[in-house]
Scaffold this motif. Structure first.
Motif, PDB file in Angstrom:
ATOM      1  N   ARG A 142     185.559  63.908  -2.269  1.00  0.00           N
ATOM      2  CA  ARG A 142     186.670  62.978  -2.328  1.00  0.00           C
ATOM      3  C   ARG A 142     186.329  61.918  -3.370  1.00  0.00           C
ATOM      4  O   ARG A 142     185.223  61.380  -3.366  1.00  0.00           O
ATOM      5  N   LEU A 143     187.266  61.625  -4.243  1.00  0.00           N
ATOM      6  CA  LEU A 143     187.031  60.680  -5.323  1.00  0.00           C
ATOM      7  C   LEU A 143     187.638  59.322  -5.002  1.00  0.00           C
ATOM      8  O   LEU A 143     188.696  59.225  -4.385  1.00  0.00           O
ATOM      9  N   TYR A 144     186.957  58.289  -5.445  1.00  0.00           N
ATOM     10  CA  TYR A 144     187.497  56.931  -5.427  1.00  0.00           C
ATOM     11  C   TYR A 144     187.536  56.436  -6.859  1.00  0.00           C
ATOM     12  O   TYR A 144     186.653  56.750  -7.661  1.00  0.00           O
ATOM     13  N   THR A 145     188.532  55.668  -7.192  1.00  0.00           N
ATOM     14  CA  THR A 145     188.671  55.211  -8.564  1.00  0.00           C
ATOM     15  C   THR A 145     188.610  53.687  -8.617  1.00  0.00           C
ATOM     16  O   THR A 145     188.910  52.991  -7.643  1.00  0.00           O
ATOM     17  N   THR A 146     188.205  53.177  -9.759  1.00  0.00           N
ATOM     18  CA  THR A 146     188.185  51.735  -9.960  1.00  0.00           C
ATOM     19  C   THR A 146     189.578  51.166  -9.726  1.00  0.00           C
ATOM     20  O   THR A 146     190.564  51.663 -10.247  1.00  0.00           O
ATOM     21  N   GLY A 147     189.640  50.144  -8.925  1.00  0.00           N
ATOM     22  CA  GLY A 147     190.922  49.521  -8.625  1.00  0.00           C
ATOM     23  C   GLY A 147     191.544  49.997  -7.334  1.00  0.00           C
ATOM     24  O   GLY A 147     192.498  49.377  -6.849  1.00  0.00           O
ATOM     25  N   ALA A 148     191.042  51.100  -6.750  1.00  0.00           N
ATOM     26  CA  ALA A 148     191.582  51.567  -5.469  1.00  0.00           C
ATOM     27  C   ALA A 148     191.233  50.562  -4.371  1.00  0.00           C
ATOM     28  O   ALA A 148     190.134  50.003  -4.346  1.00  0.00           O
ATOM     29  N   VAL A 149     192.176  50.334  -3.486  1.00  0.00           N
ATOM     30  CA  VAL A 149     191.967  49.351  -2.436  1.00  0.00           C
ATOM     31  C   VAL A 149     191.185  49.991  -1.297  1.00  0.00           C
ATOM     32  O   VAL A 149     191.704  50.782  -0.533  1.00  0.00           O
ATOM     33  N   HIS A 150     189.911  49.657  -1.212  1.00  0.00           N
ATOM     34  CA  HIS A 150     189.113  50.083  -0.076  1.00  0.00           C
ATOM     35  C   HIS A 150     187.860  49.221  -0.019  1.00  0.00           C
ATOM     36  O   HIS A 150     187.552  48.485  -0.951  1.00  0.00           O
ATOM     37  N   VAL A 151     187.167  49.291   1.096  1.00  0.00           N
ATOM     38  CA  VAL A 151     185.974  48.478   1.293  1.00  0.00           C
ATOM     39  C   VAL A 151     184.790  49.186   0.649  1.00  0.00           C
ATOM     40  O   VAL A 151     184.416  50.283   1.057  1.00  0.00           O
ATOM     41  N   ALA A 152     184.185  48.543  -0.338  1.00  0.00           N
ATOM     42  CA  ALA A 152     183.080  49.160  -1.069  1.00  0.00           C
ATOM     43  C   ALA A 152     181.864  49.317  -0.169  1.00  0.00           C
ATOM     44  O   ALA A 152     181.529  48.428   0.612  1.00  0.00           O
ATOM     45  N   LEU A 153     181.217  50.466  -0.312  1.00  0.00           N
ATOM     46  CA  LEU A 153     180.010  50.716   0.472  1.00  0.00           C
ATOM     47  C   LEU A 153     178.928  49.679   0.204  1.00  0.00           C
ATOM     48  O   LEU A 153     178.134  49.363   1.094  1.00  0.00           O
ATOM     49  N   GLU A 154     178.881  49.161  -1.014  1.00  0.00           N
ATOM     50  CA  GLU A 154     177.824  48.222  -1.382  1.00  0.00           C
ATOM     51  C   GLU A 154     177.875  46.955  -0.533  1.00  0.00           C
ATOM     52  O   GLU A 154     176.855  46.514  -0.004  1.00  0.00           O
ATOM     53  N   ILE A 155     179.040  46.346  -0.389  1.00  0.00           N
ATOM     54  CA  ILE A 155     179.125  45.133   0.405  1.00  0.00           C
ATOM     55  C   ILE A 155     179.079  45.450   1.895  1.00  0.00           C
ATOM     56  O   ILE A 155     178.516  44.700   2.685  1.00  0.00           O
ATOM     57  N   ALA A 156     179.647  46.584   2.287  1.00  0.00           N
ATOM     58  CA  ALA A 156     179.684  46.933   3.703  1.00  0.00           C
ATOM     59  C   ALA A 156     178.291  47.159   4.280  1.00  0.00           C
ATOM     60  O   ALA A 156     178.056  46.910   5.467  1.00  0.00           O
ATOM     61  N   ASN A 157     177.350  47.611   3.452  1.00  0.00           N
ATOM     62  CA  ASN A 157     176.028  47.990   3.952  1.00  0.00           C
ATOM     63  C   ASN A 157     174.876  47.211   3.330  1.00  0.00           C
ATOM     64  O   ASN A 157     173.724  47.401   3.719  1.00  0.00           O
TER      65      ASN A 157
END
Length: 565
Positions: free
Chosen positions: A298-313
């Motif tokens: 599954r791909l995520y693209t720059t600008g997509a609205v979602h919670v980034a793994l980096e800040i979440a973890n």
């Protein structure tokens, strides 16, 4: 991934199966309600335009959002529907620092009335199946070439198989609805077949046939098509079949053969389309394109609205939220770099320097006290460690003494990551899993042959680990395979299902959820194992999830609940 609008609606399963499509209009005959919606595309438009119909098919890779925090903003996909708590935090891999409805499951308190984070599968899957059935029932009405029709039919069958597989691995026996598209006009009181759960064998056989059909229609890869990455191929269908038949042969299911499971994995290998990524285990999970290991992602693209793994973890000392924090249970499972368990007296393990000379995958997966990180060092010790409770954002301090490193892109920001970070792919199937599927199934079918050794040693060699010792018997190889799955596939939504299908969850999940307390005194560190989450427990009923109570009630109690709930 290109997608059309996905609407957030919460419904019980029975009504979900009867809902008009998100693309459809009102079926009501009242003139004052006969209004053309402006926020959706009509059925007629979809069925009259192959481009719009293809967009509809693409959107079926995503499920309806059914919980408040389920992928906030980005519709959930087949696997990772949760961008806060990962499925690892229902296992002995990690705990979620701020709960997020996970602790009750780890404590054995899940119930039909309180399913925690695990309550969305039933409704979400059947909603997806209904949407897919609608497309399959109408695809012949859409003007398009036979080639495109075959490919889209293959995609839809793959998507439906995936939804059914998700139901099977969570609930066991499920309802097979065939190609039927239920509507609000149906008389559900007399539609008893809608409430009959088929046997696990019948369910497995149905999904296996769907995947055979899908594989026969899908392209072997996307290189010679205008398809974007992230869409199903022949390899994706065969990879799902490999996982399905591996589960079918396992003790919890016991409805298939190990020989069939081995053949299903070998079918993927024989495509000669995939190989292990050689750019480093850590970089594997950050590389979406030109990655020969990825079968389906599954791909995520720059600008997509979602919670980034980096800040979440990320660690609290970096203003991260310290989300899915690894348990000492997993840390202790990592072998030494020489291939020996830390419990082996000859391994060289030093409890006063516990992170020295471990399996290289440990360093790519887990942040520990003294780990290099973002040009600095993680310090979880007390007193004074910046990533401990004495550091900033201490409400996000890890309760285990560790933080997650796997999947995280250290070149992307933790602070204010919105629209910038979290762009790594989420990999559903990769070639290493297929090799491990084959090694497990072939060993169970015929023993520790040279082919079994070859498959598992390829995975170990890529990781920088020594080959397995010669002369392992079937039991010894079984332990070796289970180690490789635990370590190689850590945090990839595999462990939860592996310990259940092997029927060892009653042992593994009843171990306390351990963490580590690191204390610094006179310039030296001491390490003390502690309980990170109290009350961890597992009972036999938890081999399957409970069907949510609202679904049982919606069926007028005709739908059979799983045993023990």
């Amino acid at each position: 991934m290109k997608a059309v609008k996905n609407i957030n609606i919460k419904y019980s399963w029975i009504w979900t199966m009867a809902l008009a499509m998100v693309i459809g209009g009102s079926a009501c005959s009242h003139d004052y309600l006969d209004i053309t919606p402006t926020d959706r595309v009509s059925d007629a438009a979809i069925l009259g335009d192959s481009v719009l119909f293809e967009d509809y098919v693409i959107n079926r890779y995503m499920g309806i959002q059914q919980t408040d925090k389920e992928a906030e903003g980005t519709p959930p996909g087949f696997g990772r529907g949760f961008e806060y708590a990962l499925w690892s935090s229902l296992t002995d891999e990690s705990i979620y620092t701020n709960d997020d409805n996970t602790w009750l499951i780890q404590r054995g308190q899940i119930a039909p009335e309180n399913t925690g984070i695990a309550g969305t599968f039933w409704g979400r899957s059947y909603r997806g199946i209904r949407d897919i059935n609608y497309a399959l029932n109408h695809i012949n009405e859409v003007p398009m070439s036979d080639d495109l029709k075959n490919r889209l039919t293959g995609e839809l069958k793959f998507q439906r198989a995936f939804r059914y597989f998700d139901l099977i691995r969570n609930y066991g026996k499920i309802v097979l609805v065939g190609d039927r598209v239920y509507s609000l006009e149906d008389d559900f009181s007399s539609t008893d077949s809608l409430y009959v759960r088929s046997s696990i064998k019948d369910c497995i056989d149905y999904v296996s046939k769907e995947l055979d059909d899908a594989a026969s229609l899908l392209p072997i890869d996307n290189s010679n098509t205008n398809w974007a990455l992230g869409r199903a191929t022949k390899g994706a269908a065969l990879a799902l079949k490999s996982r399905l038949l591996l589960y079918a042969a396992s003790p919890l299911y016991n409805v298939g053969t190990w020989a069939d499971a081995a053949k299903a994995a070998k079918d993927v290998m024989d495509l000669k389309q995939y190989s292990l990524y050689q750019g480093g285990y850590r970089n594997l999970f950050l590389t979406a394109t030109n990655n020969p290991e990825i079968i389906f992602e599954r791909l995520y693209t720059t600008g997509a609205v979602h919670v980034a793994l980096e800040i979440a973890n990320g660690p609290n000392g970096y203003d991260g939220w310290g989300g899915n924090t690894p348990l000492q249970n997993l840390v202790d499972a990592y072998e030494m770099a020489n291939g020996k368990a830390i419990t082996d007296a000859n391994s060289g393990y030093d409890p006063n320097n516990p992170y020295l000379n471990r399996d290289p995958r440990f360093y790519a997966t887990i942040l520990y006290n003294g780990a290099p990180y973002r040009g600095d060092t993680v310090w979880t010790y007390t007193p004074g460690g910046k990533d401990s409770k004495d550091g900033p954002s201490n409400w996000n301090t890890s309760k285990t003494g560790y933080y997650l490193k796997k999947f995280m892109n250290d070149n992307l920001p933790i602070v204010n990551p919105w629209g910038i970070a979290g762009t790594q792919p989420w990999i559903y199937f990769r070639y290493a899993e297929i090799l491990l599927n084959y090694a497990e199934a072939e060993n169970e079918a015929v023993g520790a042959t040279s082919d079994v050794y070859s498959a598992i040693n390829l995975v170990r060699e890529r990781a920088g680990m020594p080959d397995l010792p010669e002369g392992l018997d079937q039991n010894g190889m079984r332990s070796a395979v289970r180690y490789e799955r635990q370590i190689e596939l850590a945090f990839e939504e595999q462990r939860y299902y592996d310990v259940r299908r092997w029927k060892i969850a009653d042992e593994v999940e009843n171990e306390p959820a351990y963490g580590i307390t690191v204390t610094k005194s006179n310039g030296k560190f001491s390490y003390t194992k502690m309980t990170a989450l109290s009350g961890k427990a597992f009972s036999d009923k938890q081999y399957w999830l409970p069907i949510p109570r609202e679904e049982i009630l919606a069926s007028d109690n005709k739908l059979e609940q799983n045993a023990g709930y």
